[in-house]
Write a protein that holds these residues in place. Structure first.
Motif, PDB file in Angstrom:
ATOM      1  N   LYS A 247     -20.714  14.654 -87.090  1.00 20.96           N
ATOM      2  CA  LYS A 247     -21.706  15.141 -88.055  1.00 20.96           C
ATOM      3  C   LYS A 247     -22.420  13.989 -88.752  1.00 20.96           C
ATOM      4  O   LYS A 247     -23.659  13.968 -88.868  1.00 20.96           O
ATOM      5  CB  LYS A 247     -21.018  16.026 -89.103  1.00 20.96           C
ATOM      6  N   HIS A 251     -26.351  13.487 -88.361  1.00 24.14           N
ATOM      7  CA  HIS A 251     -27.116  14.085 -89.454  1.00 24.14           C
ATOM      8  C   HIS A 251     -27.240  13.225 -90.707  1.00 24.14           C
ATOM      9  O   HIS A 251     -28.061  13.540 -91.571  1.00 24.14           O
ATOM     10  CB  HIS A 251     -26.498  15.438 -89.838  1.00 24.14           C
ATOM     11  N   SER A 382     -24.807  25.335 -87.350  1.00 19.72           N
ATOM     12  CA  SER A 382     -25.348  24.292 -88.228  1.00 19.72           C
ATOM     13  C   SER A 382     -24.221  23.613 -88.997  1.00 19.72           C
ATOM     14  O   SER A 382     -23.136  24.191 -89.185  1.00 19.72           O
ATOM     15  CB  SER A 382     -26.337  24.915 -89.215  1.00 19.72           C
TER      16      SER A 382
END
Length: 422
Positions: A247, A251, A382
């Motif tokens: 992650k 991101h 998500s």
């Protein structure tokens, strides 16, 4: 309770834990790289699975063996086999001879040894400790384990590629020293009656005994509930180097931190370093920090803190939030660990401690199943949804502990009364 007051077996176990993990982590965590270099990535994945399942199988068998034939014999046998496995690794990676196949066989032998020794070591600690001592003992062991793994990992990171033979040689020599120490100083703590441990039993009867032993373990609802909670919470810890790493890498935007620019992968390294440093500092005082409070409250509150800290890491990509939440997560991790292990020690009946602890050790493999599922889900969901899923996993483990602690307290009080009678 001071270190000098512990049973000699506990002192030896702490020394053995620190020494074996220190030298072991110079080499063993990097063996997947070794296998990939010599067998290729696809074959390496299969070899790692074979190695893992070898250890799991042996761990289950060893719990039964430790209950039937005593702890010391199992520990000496395991350490002797481990010495042989490391000797084979050393010879197979020497300047005069190389064999990658022999090295892998020796790795499997080492997995057998870890599986064989683990339940016997844990059961022996419970045999020679009292409920009041265990939080302190597990705090010291938790600290020793983390420090030795960190130091060993750092040394291995620098020297594994260029000085593999020398590292294997050090590992072999240290294992020989540990074997001598165990042989000279460890005392047997569990002597089964002749009616239990008999050499006349056939292989078929042994297999049936193993089956019925673990059938009883699985039917213990309190233990299975405890194991479920432990697996759920441990899965969060293992997410740090799996889903969270992915992650952050994908991101987290590059951010300024003091004089440096930090990206996701660098942030993952910083978080791991923070965790290691805080564990080393907090673990030294964890027993004193929690001794004024009831074990139930310490366990449940710190499970909650542990989960909330991880939840913050899962939701945020801000450097300062991540640092603060990692500190919170680590605080909960360190303070709950000794209490959790102390509670676990009260569950197994004396004649089946090895079997219970062998099954309990499966938590590490079971939690990796959860990790694998969540990593796969992250490809479809998500980060926000994933963060909520992981938060729910941690809270579910916390609630299970909350509901079963009254029963655990009953077992602990019973154990304390039995110790007082003795």
């Amino acid at each position: 309770m001071k270190f000098r007051d512990f049973h000699v077996n506990i002192k030896v176990r702490i020394f053995e834990l620190f020494a074996s993990r220190l030298v072991g982590n110079m080499v063993l965590p990097f063996m997947s790289i070794y296998l990939a270099d010599h067998f290729g990535t696809k074959i390496t994945g299969l070899l790692i699975l074979i190695n893992v399942f070898t250890g799991i199988t042996m761990s289950l068998l060893s719990g039964y063996i430790a209950d039937q034939y005593g702890r010391r014999n199992v520990m000496i046998t395991a350490e002797s086999l481990r010495l042989c496995s490391f000797f084979i690794m050393t010879v197979s990676n020497s300047p005069w001879f190389e064999s990658y196949g022999l090295t892998f066989i020796a790795m499997c032998m080492n997995s057998v040894c870890w599986g064989l020794a683990g339940p016997a070591n844990q059961a022996m600690l419970i045999d020679v400790s009292t409920p009041d001592q265990r939080k302190t003992i597990y705090s010291i062991m938790y600290w020793a384990n983390n420090i030795s793994m960190s130091i060993g990992g750092i040394i291995g990171a620098f020297f594994f590629k260029r000085y593999l033979f020398q590292l294997f040689l050090i590992l072999t020599l240290m294992t020989a020293i540990i074997l001598i120490v165990i042989f000279l100083f460890i005392k047997e703590t569990h002597k089964p009656s002749k009616s239990i441990a008999t050499p006349k039993m056939t292989p078929r009867k042994h297999i049936l005994e193993v089956y019925y032993t673990y059938k009883k373990v699985v039917q213990d609802r309190l233990f299975i509930s405890f194991l479920t909670a432990a697996v759920l919470l441990l899965s969060l810890e293992n997410q740090l180097t799996n889903y969270i790493g992915i992650k952050l890498d994908k991101h987290m935007p590059i951010q300024d931190f003091l004089l440096w620019k930090i990206d996701g992968s660098t942030m993952m390294g910083l978080l791991r370093s923070e965790n290691t440093i805080l564990v080393a500092l907090i673990a030294l005082f964890s027993a004193k920090l929690t001794q004024k409070y009831k074990d139930k409250n310490v366990l449940v509150v710190n499970c909650f803190i542990y989960t909330i800290g991880f939840s913050g890491i899962a939701f945020s990509n801000n450097i300062w939030v991540l640092f603060i939440m990692m500190a919170l997560h680590t605080l909960g991790e360190v303070l709950l660990a000794p209490v959790q292990e102390s509670y676990m020690a009260t569950i197994p009946p004396e004649n089946a401690r090895g079997a219970y602890l062998a099954f309990y050790n499966l938590q590490y493999d079971l939690c990796m199943i959860i990790v694998g599922i969540t990593v796969s889900l992250s490809g479809f969901l998500s980060p926000f949804v994933m963060a909520w899923i992981l938060t729910v996993i941690g809270l579910l483990g916390t609630f299970i502990f909350y509901f079963i602690t009254p029963k655990l307290d009953i077992l602990k009080d019973k154990a304390i009364k039995e110790e007082m009678r003795i």
